[in-house]
Design a protein around this motif. Sequence first.
Motif, PDB file in Angstrom:
ATOM      1  N   CYS A  29     135.952  73.931 101.296  1.00  0.00           N
ATOM      2  CA  CYS A  29     136.944  73.424 102.225  1.00  0.00           C
ATOM      3  C   CYS A  29     137.112  71.928 102.002  1.00  0.00           C
ATOM      4  O   CYS A  29     136.135  71.195 101.990  1.00  0.00           O
ATOM      5  CB  CYS A  29     136.488  73.717 103.651  1.00  0.00           C
ATOM      6  SG  CYS A  29     137.515  72.937 104.902  1.00  0.00           S
ATOM      7  N   VAL A  31     138.372  69.874 103.956  1.00  0.00           N
ATOM      8  CA  VAL A  31     138.245  69.129 105.211  1.00  0.00           C
ATOM      9  C   VAL A  31     136.768  68.883 105.533  1.00  0.00           C
ATOM     10  O   VAL A  31     136.343  67.754 105.740  1.00  0.00           O
ATOM     11  CB  VAL A  31     138.922  69.887 106.369  1.00  0.00           C
ATOM     12  CG1 VAL A  31     138.804  69.100 107.677  1.00  0.00           C
ATOM     13  CG2 VAL A  31     140.402  70.132 106.050  1.00  0.00           C
ATOM     14  N   CYS A  32     135.970  69.939 105.558  1.00  0.00           N
ATOM     15  CA  CYS A  32     134.572  69.791 105.958  1.00  0.00           C
ATOM     16  C   CYS A  32     133.598  69.988 104.799  1.00  0.00           C
ATOM     17  O   CYS A  32     132.412  69.727 104.927  1.00  0.00           O
ATOM     18  CB  CYS A  32     134.241  70.766 107.086  1.00  0.00           C
ATOM     19  SG  CYS A  32     134.316  72.498 106.611  1.00  0.00           S
ATOM     20  N   CYS A  73     138.535  76.259 105.003  1.00  0.00           N
ATOM     21  CA  CYS A  73     137.804  77.322 105.680  1.00  0.00           C
ATOM     22  C   CYS A  73     138.622  77.816 106.873  1.00  0.00           C
ATOM     23  O   CYS A  73     139.625  77.201 107.254  1.00  0.00           O
ATOM     24  CB  CYS A  73     136.441  76.818 106.126  1.00  0.00           C
ATOM     25  SG  CYS A  73     136.505  75.600 107.457  1.00  0.00           S
ATOM     26  N   HIS A  76     139.532  75.358 109.574  1.00  0.00           N
ATOM     27  CA  HIS A  76     140.445  74.259 109.277  1.00  0.00           C
ATOM     28  C   HIS A  76     141.772  74.756 108.737  1.00  0.00           C
ATOM     29  O   HIS A  76     142.524  74.010 108.121  1.00  0.00           O
ATOM     30  CB  HIS A  76     139.784  73.282 108.300  1.00  0.00           C
ATOM     31  CG  HIS A  76     138.665  72.514 108.935  1.00  0.00           C
ATOM     32  ND1 HIS A  76     137.365  72.607 108.520  1.00  0.00           N
ATOM     33  CD2 HIS A  76     138.672  71.677 110.008  1.00  0.00           C
ATOM     34  CE1 HIS A  76     136.608  71.842 109.311  1.00  0.00           C
ATOM     35  NE2 HIS A  76     137.378  71.276 110.220  1.00  0.00           N
TER      36      HIS A  76
HETATM   37 ZN   LIG Z   1     136.453  73.356 106.916  1.00  0.00          ZN
END
Ligand SMILES: [Zn+2]
Length: 97
Positions: A29, A31-32, A73, A76
């Motif tokens: 992911c 984002v994370c 994910c 997100h």
């Molecule tokens: Zn994520």
Amino acid sequence: MHSTKQLTKAVAERQADPHLVEIQRRFRCHVCGQPGSGPTVEVVVAGFQGVGWLDWTTPADLRRCEACGRWACAGHLIGQQCQDCTSRPIDGGGGAS
Ligand SMILES: [Zn+2]
Ligand SMILES: [Zn+2]
């Protein structure tokens, strides 16, 4: 008197599937940073028998954002797009300043 302790690392290495390591390194992911947990299971019904195999080119719990094409994910991804793309205001173009 010496005692040599030999650690067996076979236990740890047994779990390290090279495909799994690869999928976790390539797909995460954006984002994370959560890596894909494993391959997608594809099932194709041929005749009246289902044939399943593992698709190592697609991570099981990540999806590609249809706007920016990056992996995200489930947490997100809103609909078909990642958090970044859905939170970004749609703007026709041109800098504001
Ligand atoms: Zn994520
Ligand atoms: Zn996106």
